[in-house]
Design an enzyme around this catalytic site. Structure first.
Site, PDB file in Angstrom:
ATOM      1  N   GLY A   1     -23.292  -0.478  17.128  1.00 16.79           N
ATOM      2  CA  GLY A   1     -24.138   0.728  17.211  1.00 16.79           C
ATOM      3  C   GLY A   1     -24.602   1.150  15.831  1.00 16.79           C
TER       4      GLY A   1
ATOM      5  N   GLN B   1     -27.536   7.241  15.471  1.00 19.00           N
ATOM      6  CA  GLN B   1     -27.539   8.421  14.587  1.00 19.00           C
ATOM      7  C   GLN B   1     -26.441   8.339  13.530  1.00 19.00           C
ATOM      8  OE1 GLN B   1     -25.960  12.115  15.906  1.00 19.00           O
ATOM      9  NE2 GLN B   1     -27.026  13.295  14.356  1.00 19.00           N
TER      10      GLN B   1
ATOM     11  N   ILE C   1     -28.146  -3.515  19.157  1.00 23.90           N
ATOM     12  CA  ILE C   1     -28.606  -4.126  20.403  1.00 23.90           C
ATOM     13  C   ILE C   1     -30.044  -4.632  20.238  1.00 23.90           C
ATOM     14  CG2 ILE C   1     -27.088  -3.003  22.102  1.00 23.90           C
ATOM     15  CD1 ILE C   1     -29.348  -0.915  22.479  1.00 23.90           C
TER      16      ILE C   1
ATOM     17  N   TYR D   1     -19.724  12.290  30.125  1.00 24.86           N
ATOM     18  CA  TYR D   1     -19.473  12.062  28.695  1.00 24.86           C
ATOM     19  C   TYR D   1     -18.029  12.428  28.356  1.00 24.86           C
ATOM     20  CZ  TYR D   1     -20.290  12.540  23.620  1.00 24.86           C
ATOM     21  OH  TYR D   1     -20.248  12.418  22.253  1.00 24.86           O
TER      22      TYR D   1
HETATM   23  C1  AKB Z   1     -23.438  15.749  22.154  1.00 26.41           C
HETATM   24  O1  AKB Z   1     -23.951  16.865  22.039  1.00 26.41           O
HETATM   25  O2  AKB Z   1     -23.409  15.106  23.199  1.00 26.41           O
HETATM   26  C2  AKB Z   1     -22.765  15.151  20.942  1.00 26.41           C
HETATM   27  C3  AKB Z   1     -21.326  15.529  20.864  1.00 26.41           C
HETATM   28  C4  AKB Z   1     -20.930  16.885  20.462  1.00 26.41           C
HETATM   29  O3  AKB Z   1     -20.480  14.712  21.094  1.00 26.41           O
HETATM   30  N1  AKB Z   1     -23.459  15.560  19.764  1.00 26.41           N
END
Ligand code: AKB
Length: 320
Positions: free
Chosen positions: A8, A12, A35, A143
């Protein structure tokens, strides 16, 4: 001297971390894994080796590790919080199936592994103020689910097999180089782009919403220092709370206004981003990182704002 693979490397954090690691360990010792379709450019391309490296392909990772005699892997492949909600299966595939591949290769070839976690690993039932290192982690986003799993799986490989896994929980990362994409904290980067372009900023997060943030130089320092830390001092591993600043939209706006008095902001709250932000801590307690590996950030909000307002216009080719 470490020999490092970054998976990666054009993202960012990856684009700046690759350069910071090359400065520290020598360009030839840091392989930029990217990638297809996200090849490195400019300085990133010219300063050291690069390879196509898809985290979902374990053979590809193993081949690069063998070819370059890699001993440390920075696994930065992930979808950020907002985009992961619309592609949960892909978020799992990259974040967890990918991590599994990395850990298996690391086990076979004796590599240390850094896979970042996030403030997103916390959820609504986590204590929100001065969130402790060890506390409730019941996130309701995909996430967050992948980040808690990342922490657990990384610890598992350390405890069961001795793989040297270590990590930090990143706050929202703010930088003037590669913009983020699909995160909840992205507004704190976007606001600077509007400010230097002389545009009004419309904030997707409502007034009063506190979240931890960190300036990129401190995020890079944390990523490097944790992997250099004396293992005998580490009580924790995956993953350390790190903190440097916590603010709400009106606070960053007022801070920018100090230097750009004409800057304007209004609000158009985006429901998904707001609900994610509301579920995250207001501010983290990073005592363990300070005690176990001497974590100490250098940037507060005002110092970051001054640096962003100086560097971003140059990067964007704008007249001050
Ligand atoms: C997001 O906002 O998804 C990321 C994080 C805080 O992990 N910047």
């Amino acid at each position: 001297m470490k020999r490092i693979l970054i998976i990666g490397a054009t993202g960012q954090i990856g684009s700046e971390l690759t350069m910071a690691l090359r400065k520290q360990y020598g360009g030839e010792n840091v392989v930029a894994g990217h990638i297809v379709g996200c090849a490195p450019k400019g300085e990133l391309l010219e300063s050291g080796p690069f390879e196509v490296c898809d985290v979902t392909d374990s053979q590809m990772i193993a081949n690069i590790v063998k070819k370059y005699h890699i001993d440390t892997i920075y696994n930065l492949a992930a979808l950020l919080s907002v985009v992961a909600e619309s592609k949960p299966k892909l978020a799992w595939k990259i974040g967890i199936d990918g991590l599994w591949n990395v850990l298996e290769v690391a086990l076979e070839h004796g590599c240390a592994v850094f896979t970042p976690s996030s403030i997103g690993s916390f959820g609504p039932s986590t204590p929100h103020v001065m969130t402790p290192q060890d506390t409730i982690q019941r996130p309701r986003t995909m996430y967050g689910v992948t980040k808690v799993t990342t922490e657990l799986l990384s610890d598992y490989y350390f405890l069961k097999y001795g793989v040297d896994t270590r990590s930090v929980r990143f706050p929202g990362v703010i930088s003037n180089v590669t913009p983020p994409g699909g995160g909840t904290t992205d507004y704190a980067v976007d606001i600077y782009y509007s400010a230097v372009r002389g545009e009004k900023f419309t904030c997707p997060i409502k007034q009063g919403t506190l979240m931890d943030m960190i300036y990129m130089p401190d995020a890079l320092k944390a990523s490097i220092d944790i992997m250099e830390a004396d293992p005998s001092r580490l009580v924790h591993r995956n993953a350390f709370n790190i903190a440097s600043m916590s603010f709400a939209p009106e606070t960053i706006f007022e801070n920018i206004k100090k230097y750009k008095p004409d800057f304007e902001m209004d609000y158009a709250v985006e429901a998904l981003k707001q609900s994610i932000a509301d579920s995250w801590p207001d501010c983290l307690d990073d005592t363990c990182a300070r005690e176990e590996w001497d974590w100490k950030p250098e940037y507060d909000l005002d110092r970051m704002t001054q640096d962003m307002l100086e560097k971003l216009p140059i990067r964007l080719g704008l007249n001050k």
